[in-house]
Design a protein around this motif. Structure first.
Motif, mmCIF file in Angstrom:
data_model
loop_
_atom_site.group_PDB
_atom_site.id
_atom_site.type_symbol
_atom_site.label_atom_id
_atom_site.label_comp_id
_atom_site.label_asym_id
_atom_site.label_seq_id
_atom_site.Cartn_x
_atom_site.Cartn_y
_atom_site.Cartn_z
ATOM 1 N N THR A 115 4.944 4.045 2.599
ATOM 2 C CA THR A 115 4.262 2.751 2.558
ATOM 3 C C THR A 115 3.532 2.545 3.872
ATOM 4 O OG1 THR A 115 6.215 2.015 1.408
ATOM 5 C CG2 THR A 115 4.594 0.336 1.915
ATOM 6 N N GLU A 116 2.421 1.845 3.794
ATOM 7 C CA GLU A 116 1.698 1.506 5.027
ATOM 8 C C GLU A 116 2.224 0.201 5.580
ATOM 9 O OE1 GLU A 116 -0.788 2.449 7.311
ATOM 10 O OE2 GLU A 116 0.105 4.287 6.565
ATOM 11 N N VAL A 160 -11.477 -4.412 8.431
ATOM 12 C CA VAL A 160 -11.067 -3.498 7.358
ATOM 13 C C VAL A 160 -9.541 -3.501 7.317
ATOM 14 C CG1 VAL A 160 -11.049 -1.050 6.726
ATOM 15 C CG2 VAL A 160 -13.133 -2.093 7.627
ATOM 16 N N PRO A 161 -8.925 -3.536 6.108
ATOM 17 C CA PRO A 161 -7.457 -3.584 6.039
ATOM 18 C C PRO A 161 -6.794 -2.389 6.725
ATOM 19 C CG PRO A 161 -8.454 -3.697 3.831
ATOM 20 C CD PRO A 161 -9.568 -3.548 4.813
ATOM 21 N N GLY A 162 -5.563 -2.621 7.159
ATOM 22 C CA GLY A 162 -4.815 -1.665 7.988
ATOM 23 C C GLY A 162 -4.901 -0.211 7.573
ATOM 24 N N VAL A 175 0.860 -1.183 0.000
ATOM 25 C CA VAL A 175 0.000 0.000 0.000
ATOM 26 C C VAL A 175 0.897 1.233 0.000
ATOM 27 C CG1 VAL A 175 -1.721 1.301 1.305
ATOM 28 C CG2 VAL A 175 -1.872 -1.197 1.187
ATOM 29 N N VAL A 176 0.750 2.040 -1.030
ATOM 30 C CA VAL A 176 1.620 3.220 -1.145
ATOM 31 C C VAL A 176 0.793 4.487 -1.353
ATOM 32 C CG1 VAL A 176 3.684 2.086 -2.018
ATOM 33 C CG2 VAL A 176 1.926 2.792 -3.627
ATOM 34 N N MET A 177 1.323 5.579 -0.835
ATOM 35 C CA MET A 177 0.742 6.893 -1.104
ATOM 36 C C MET A 177 1.389 7.377 -2.410
ATOM 37 S SD MET A 177 -1.291 9.307 -0.047
ATOM 38 C CE MET A 177 -1.652 9.145 1.697
ATOM 39 N N ALA A 178 0.732 7.033 -3.521
ATOM 40 C CA ALA A 178 1.371 7.267 -4.821
ATOM 41 C C ALA A 178 0.987 8.633 -5.382
ATOM 42 C CB ALA A 178 0.954 6.168 -5.795
ATOM 43 N N PRO A 179 1.911 9.254 -6.113
ATOM 44 C CA PRO A 179 1.600 10.534 -6.747
ATOM 45 C C PRO A 179 0.599 10.341 -7.890
ATOM 46 C CG PRO A 179 3.702 9.725 -7.527
ATOM 47 C CD PRO A 179 3.253 8.769 -6.453
ATOM 48 N N VAL A 180 -0.260 11.308 -8.075
ATOM 49 C CA VAL A 180 -1.277 11.221 -9.128
ATOM 50 C C VAL A 180 -0.887 12.161 -10.268
ATOM 51 C CG1 VAL A 180 -3.681 11.737 -9.673
ATOM 52 C CG2 VAL A 180 -3.118 10.496 -7.578
ATOM 53 N N ASP A 181 -0.683 11.586 -11.458
ATOM 54 C CA ASP A 181 -0.228 12.372 -12.605
ATOM 55 C C ASP A 181 -1.342 13.189 -13.237
ATOM 56 O OD1 ASP A 181 2.597 11.561 -12.792
ATOM 57 O OD2 ASP A 181 1.737 9.574 -13.057
ATOM 58 N N TYR A 227 -16.529 -0.213 -1.921
ATOM 59 C CA TYR A 227 -15.926 -0.518 -0.619
ATOM 60 C C TYR A 227 -15.163 0.697 -0.090
ATOM 61 C CZ TYR A 227 -13.333 -3.104 2.958
ATOM 62 O OH TYR A 227 -12.804 -3.545 4.148
ATOM 63 N N ARG A 228 -14.359 1.250 -0.967
ATOM 64 C CA ARG A 228 -13.534 2.386 -0.556
ATOM 65 C C ARG A 228 -14.394 3.634 -0.310
ATOM 66 N NH1 ARG A 228 -7.429 2.955 -1.816
ATOM 67 N NH2 ARG A 228 -7.118 5.156 -1.381
ATOM 68 N N ASN A 229 -15.408 3.841 -1.157
ATOM 69 C CA ASN A 229 -16.314 4.973 -0.952
ATOM 70 C C ASN A 229 -17.039 4.853 0.380
ATOM 71 O OD1 ASN A 229 -15.641 6.059 -3.413
ATOM 72 N ND2 ASN A 229 -17.510 5.447 -4.457
ATOM 73 N N ALA A 230 -17.424 3.632 0.729
ATOM 74 C CA ALA A 230 -18.135 3.414 1.990
ATOM 75 C C ALA A 230 -17.227 3.813 3.157
ATOM 76 C CB ALA A 230 -18.561 1.947 2.099
ATOM 77 N N VAL A 231 -16.008 3.301 3.154
ATOM 78 C CA VAL A 231 -15.068 3.645 4.224
ATOM 79 C C VAL A 231 -14.876 5.160 4.296
ATOM 80 C CG1 VAL A 231 -12.632 3.510 4.894
ATOM 81 C CG2 VAL A 231 -13.865 1.433 4.222
#
Lengths: 417, 163
Positions: free
Chosen positions: B162-163, B134-136, A23-29, B88-92
């Motif tokens: 990174t998480e 729900v994932p981390g 899971v990464v906080m990726a830049p949005v182009d 799923y993501r919108n709900a969260v």
């Protein structure tokens, strides 16, 4: 280390190796917002304390779902978005250019290796340009507008190898419908599809866009066609860019690999009320239709209109009792079709040709169906109620099948016309 | 608290049809939730009721109007065998808790239900059905009550962290 195309894009944009599951906080182009989901994104941006968007040059704004405004609330949304564009110095294509995904592609706003988001589920279309592009909700977009980045879980990938040569009047739409039928509506959830093989390499950009567009109909996060000479030619004609290599490695850790051959593929039809409910056209031939829609981000390009016109041939008119609505996906595609004489042929045959917009696919603007009515549409969704009444039925097919069906007022195999 | 049971592949057009997308107020959207698909829902749903679906709940459009319409009826939790990704993501993000429950098929319409998030289960008809957490990286958003609350006090984010 071997990597999928999705892993390579995230690794390249993050400057270090990332793998599926990270899971990464990726830049949005680039970030695309339109008239339906944009207003909510702007409100959220402000609720998040946003004052200035992260980079106005990376934000793509346009209106396509309810244009020209079909209600006072729609008109108010347009005004609201125009004011935001002016305040933030965002270039706004407004309602002038066409359907969002076609416009992003043809204006060169998507390129290989980029990470692009849009508040529309069919944002995955830009995978045809070799981008990692995915649909997000308005709240995620509010976050993107403020920070220029978003949490992504780097997806696993399904490798699709498509070989063979399409038969006469069979093409990209038939392929992607057959894939949806095979993989299922949730068979690729959270994953990226990689479209490879000879049939993909020989497919023009319009067809690749049709395929990438419908990746979401299998639940996929993205659908990517590895860039080749055709991709680079398309993108380089629209922006200043130097080609580079970008492809999944054969020994990458794919979640799954599937092989297909299109040589004997028949025209495909998705029957009510799910996109993965797919049959050969022969199984539903003879089904009476009330309305036929040729257009949308899936099949509203010049090539699609030419495919329909070729089937129409020299016929005088579409069948009596069937409403044929033709909507080019953009102003550019409209002009191409107009100059080639296609629009004249459609109008002569009795079609209603509308200005570029989402049209009946949106199910809220115009072209709605009454209870009991049947539509055959070149768009991407046949959910119950998608084009009006929940008591109506929507079938999905290619432009060739749509044109053949328009000639007879019933679902017709285009190879038999 | 009762269960509103739905089947597989419930799409966002069913949850909130396209013709209502100029509405953004959850209470107004709620009046049209499942309109034409299950008309008694909008009037009958009560604060704390739970929507239960089969697989691929929320497939289709990215419209956030879908979770907002459910929130507007007082629904706070959606349980399904599996969810479509964007929903799923919108709900969260909007504060609607999506819970993946492999045993969702055992739940029937009208069942009385209670949710024990800490315990990781829902209780239906005296039976405990496990739900997946729900994932981390999304947990922080759930705990904050949605992405707006989470992001409001952030000035910047560290790109490529990174998480």
């Amino acid at each position: 280390m071997a990597a999928t195309i999705a892993e390579k894009i995230f690794s390249q944009r993050c400057g270090r190796a990332v793998r599926a599951g990270d899971v990464v906080m990726a830049p949005v182009d680039a970030a695309m917002i339109h008239d339906i989901t944009g207003p909510l994104a702007v409100r959220v941006f402000r609720e998040m304390g946003g004052a200035r968007v992260y980079d106005p040059g990376r934000i793509i704004m346009l209106f396509d779902h309810q244009i020209p405004a079909d209600s006072i609330p729609a008109a108010e949304n347009h005004v609201f978005m125009r004011q935001f564009a002016e305040e933030q110095e965002i270039h706004n294509y407004d309602l002038l250019e066409g359907v969002c995904h076609q416009v992003v592609m043809e204006k060169g706003r998507a390129a290989p290796g980029e990470i692009i988001v849009g508040t529309d589920s069919h944002t995955c279309t830009y995978g045809a340009a070799g981008a990692f592009a995915t649909g997000i909700g308005s709240t995620d977009m509010g976050f993107v507008l403020k920070f220029g980045a978003l949490y992504f879980r780097v997806p696993e990938s399904i490798h699709l190898e498509v070989n063979g040569t399409f038969g006469r009047r069979v093409g990209a739409k038939d392929l992607i419908l057959s894939l949806a039928g095979d993989i299922g509506a949730d068979g690729a959830t959270y994953m990226a599809l990689e479209f490879t093989g000879r049939a993909m390499r020989e497919m023009n950009m319009a067809g690749r866009m049709t395929c990438a567009n419908m990746a979401i109909e299998m639940g996929a996060k993205a659908g990517i066609v590895p860039p080749d000479a055709a991709t680079w030619e398309y993108v380089a004609a629209r922006r200043n860019i130097e080609p580079f290599d970008l492809a999944g490695d054969p020994d990458a850790a794919y979640a799954e690999s599937r092989q297909y051959n299109v040589t004997d593929l028949a025209p495909q039809v998705a029957v009510p009320h799910n996109v993965d409910n797919v049959v050969d056209v022969g199984d539903v031939a003879g089904t009476k239709v009330d309305q036929i829609f040729i257009g949308s981000c899936t099949n509203g390009r010049y090539e699609d209109l030419a495919e329909a016109a070729e089937v129409l041939g020299t016929a005088d008119a579409f069948a009596t009792g069937v409403r044929v609505i033709v909507i080019p996906a953009s102003r550019t595609e409209y002009l191409k079709a107009l100059r080639a004489g296609l629009i004249e042929r459609f109008v002569e045959a009795g079609a209603l040709v509308e200005a570029p917009c989402c049209g009946p696919c949106m199910g809220g603007a115009f072209g709605l169906l009454a209870p009991g009515e049947v539509s055959l549409s070149t768009s991407n969704r046949n959910f119950r109620g998608r084009q009006g009444s929940t008591q109506a039925s929507v079938y999905l097919a290619s432009p060739a099948t749509a044109a053949a069906s328009a000639l007879y007022g019933e679902i017709t195999d285009p190879r038999e016309v | 608290m009762r269960v509103w049971k739905f089947g597989d592949d419930i799409d966002t057009d069913a949850i909130i049809p396209g013709r209502f997308l100029t509405i953004y107020d959850p209470a107004e959207l709620a009046k049209h939730a499942f309109e034409g698909t299950r008309d008694e829902f909008a009037k009958g749903a009560r604060e704390g009721d739970i929507v239960v679906g089969g697989s691929n709940f929320g497939c289709g459009s990215s419209r956030e109007h879908a979770p907002l319409a459910l929130l507007g009826t007082g629904i706070r939790v959606v349980v399904a065998k599996s969810f479509a990704r964007i929903f799923y993501r919108n709900a969260v993000n909007t504060g609607l808790l999506p819970l993946v429950c492999p045993g969702a098929d055992e739940i029937r319409d009208g069942d009385a239900v209670s949710v024990d998030i800490g315990g990781g289960f829902i209780e239906v008809n005296g039976k405990r059905l496990p739900v997946e957490p729900v994932p981390g990286f999304l947990k922080k958003i759930v705990e904050a009550g949605g992405l707006v609350a989470y992001a409001k006090d952030l000035d910047r984010v560290e790109t490529c962290s990174t998480e």
